[in-house]
Design a protein around this motif. Structure first.
Motif, short mmCIF file in Angstrom:
data_model
loop_
_atom_site.label_atom_id
_atom_site.label_comp_id
_atom_site.label_asym_id
_atom_site.label_seq_id
_atom_site.Cartn_x
_atom_site.Cartn_y
_atom_site.Cartn_z
N LYS A 30 0.82 -1.22 0.00
CA LYS A 30 0.00 0.00 0.00
C LYS A 30 0.85 1.27 0.00
CE LYS A 30 -3.77 -2.45 0.46
NZ LYS A 30 -4.39 -2.96 -0.70
N LYS A 31 1.92 1.24 -0.81
CA LYS A 31 2.81 2.39 -0.94
C LYS A 31 2.42 3.18 -2.20
CE LYS A 31 6.22 3.05 1.19
NZ LYS A 31 6.54 3.93 2.29
N ASP A 32 1.23 3.75 -2.18
CA ASP A 32 0.73 4.49 -3.34
C ASP A 32 1.55 5.74 -3.63
OD1 ASP A 32 -1.34 2.66 -3.72
OD2 ASP A 32 -2.62 3.70 -2.29
N ASN A 33 2.25 6.24 -2.62
CA ASN A 33 3.05 7.46 -2.81
C ASN A 33 4.36 7.20 -3.55
OD1 ASN A 33 3.98 5.99 -0.58
ND2 ASN A 33 4.84 7.81 0.38
N LEU A 34 4.72 5.92 -3.73
CA LEU A 34 5.96 5.61 -4.46
C LEU A 34 5.75 5.86 -5.95
CD1 LEU A 34 7.40 2.30 -2.97
CD2 LEU A 34 8.44 4.55 -2.97
N LYS A 35 6.65 6.60 -6.51
CA LYS A 35 6.60 6.88 -7.94
C LYS A 35 7.08 5.66 -8.72
CE LYS A 35 5.60 11.25 -7.32
NZ LYS A 35 4.22 11.63 -7.37
N THR A 36 6.47 5.45 -9.86
CA THR A 36 6.84 4.31 -10.71
C THR A 36 8.31 4.37 -11.09
OG1 THR A 36 4.59 4.18 -11.57
CG2 THR A 36 6.32 3.13 -12.88
N TRP A 37 8.82 5.55 -11.42
CA TRP A 37 10.23 5.67 -11.82
C TRP A 37 11.15 5.25 -10.69
CZ3 TRP A 37 13.62 8.59 -9.10
CH2 TRP A 37 13.09 9.61 -8.29
N LYS A 38 10.75 5.48 -9.43
CA LYS A 38 11.59 5.13 -8.29
C LYS A 38 11.65 3.60 -8.12
CE LYS A 38 12.74 6.64 -3.70
NZ LYS A 38 12.40 7.50 -2.57
N ILE A 39 10.53 2.94 -8.36
CA ILE A 39 10.51 1.48 -8.28
C ILE A 39 11.39 0.89 -9.39
CG2 ILE A 39 9.03 -0.57 -8.49
CD1 ILE A 39 6.76 1.19 -7.26
N ILE A 40 11.24 1.42 -10.59
CA ILE A 40 12.05 0.93 -11.73
C ILE A 40 13.53 1.18 -11.46
CG2 ILE A 40 12.58 1.29 -14.17
CD1 ILE A 40 9.54 1.93 -14.52
N LEU A 41 13.87 2.37 -11.03
CA LEU A 41 15.27 2.70 -10.74
C LEU A 41 15.84 1.81 -9.64
CD1 LEU A 41 17.71 4.55 -11.28
CD2 LEU A 41 16.82 6.05 -9.50
N THR A 42 15.04 1.55 -8.62
CA THR A 42 15.49 0.69 -7.53
C THR A 42 15.86 -0.69 -8.04
OG1 THR A 42 14.19 1.88 -5.88
CG2 THR A 42 14.80 -0.40 -5.35
N TRP A 43 15.02 -1.24 -8.90
CA TRP A 43 15.33 -2.59 -9.37
C TRP A 43 16.46 -2.60 -10.40
CZ3 TRP A 43 14.22 -5.97 -6.08
CH2 TRP A 43 14.66 -7.26 -6.32
N ILE A 44 16.61 -1.54 -11.15
CA ILE A 44 17.76 -1.46 -12.06
C ILE A 44 19.04 -1.44 -11.23
CG2 ILE A 44 19.00 0.06 -13.66
CD1 ILE A 44 16.24 0.80 -14.85
N VAL A 45 19.07 -0.66 -10.17
CA VAL A 45 20.24 -0.62 -9.29
C VAL A 45 20.48 -1.98 -8.66
CG1 VAL A 45 21.16 0.35 -7.14
CG2 VAL A 45 20.11 1.86 -8.83
N ALA A 46 19.42 -2.60 -8.15
CA ALA A 46 19.56 -3.90 -7.49
C ALA A 46 20.10 -4.95 -8.46
CB ALA A 46 18.22 -4.34 -6.91
N SER A 47 19.51 -5.04 -9.63
CA SER A 47 19.92 -6.07 -10.60
C SER A 47 21.31 -5.82 -11.17
CB SER A 47 18.91 -6.16 -11.74
OG SER A 47 17.70 -6.71 -11.26
N THR A 48 21.60 -4.57 -11.49
CA THR A 48 22.92 -4.29 -12.08
C THR A 48 24.03 -4.37 -11.03
OG1 THR A 48 22.60 -1.90 -11.86
CG2 THR A 48 22.03 -2.90 -13.99
N THR A 49 23.67 -4.34 -9.77
CA THR A 49 24.65 -4.52 -8.71
C THR A 49 24.92 -5.99 -8.45
OG1 THR A 49 23.95 -2.47 -7.63
CG2 THR A 49 25.15 -4.04 -6.27
#
Length: 113
Positions: A30-49
């Motif tokens: 229920k994190k409706d305040n999270l921006k889609t770009w932030k979720i995408i960026l988070t997983w790009i950082v996680a995966s590329t790390t």
């Protein structure tokens, strides 16, 4: 050739696991305040790390594939917990759930392919 295979798996991993993370954040956490770009960026950082370490470093440390796979996935999951927690500013419990869910989904898809 191996690098091209790696890039394909990285793209597939980012795509699939970002979708899982997005739905977890929006529907279950229920994190409706999270921006889609932030979720995408988070997983790009996680995966590329984590994926380069999993694919290029750990195979040299563990010659038994089963040990490599288990240790690698545990390592990736723990590193991604911290990345998710701090970049998305969610609780540790939610970060643990997210990391396990994303990696479990990715492993299952990988086994099916």
């Amino acid at each position: 050739m191996y690098f091209l295979t790696f890039l394909k798996s990285l793209l597939l991993t980012i795509t699939l696991e970002t979708i899982i993370l997005f739905f977890l954040c929006k529907l279950f956490f229920k994190k409706d305040n999270l921006k889609t770009w932030k979720i995408i960026l988070t997983w790009i950082v996680a995966s590329t790390t984590t994926l380069p370490i999993l694919r290029f470093v750990l195979p040299y440390a563990f010659h038994n594939y089963t040990v490599y796979a288990v240790v690698g996935e545990v390592f990736v999951t723990f590193v991604e917990i911290f990345i998710i927690k701090y970049l998305l500013d969610i609780t540790r419990q939610k970060a643990i759930i997210a990391s396990i869910a994303c990696n479990l989904f990715s492993v299952i898809i990988g086994l099916l392919l």
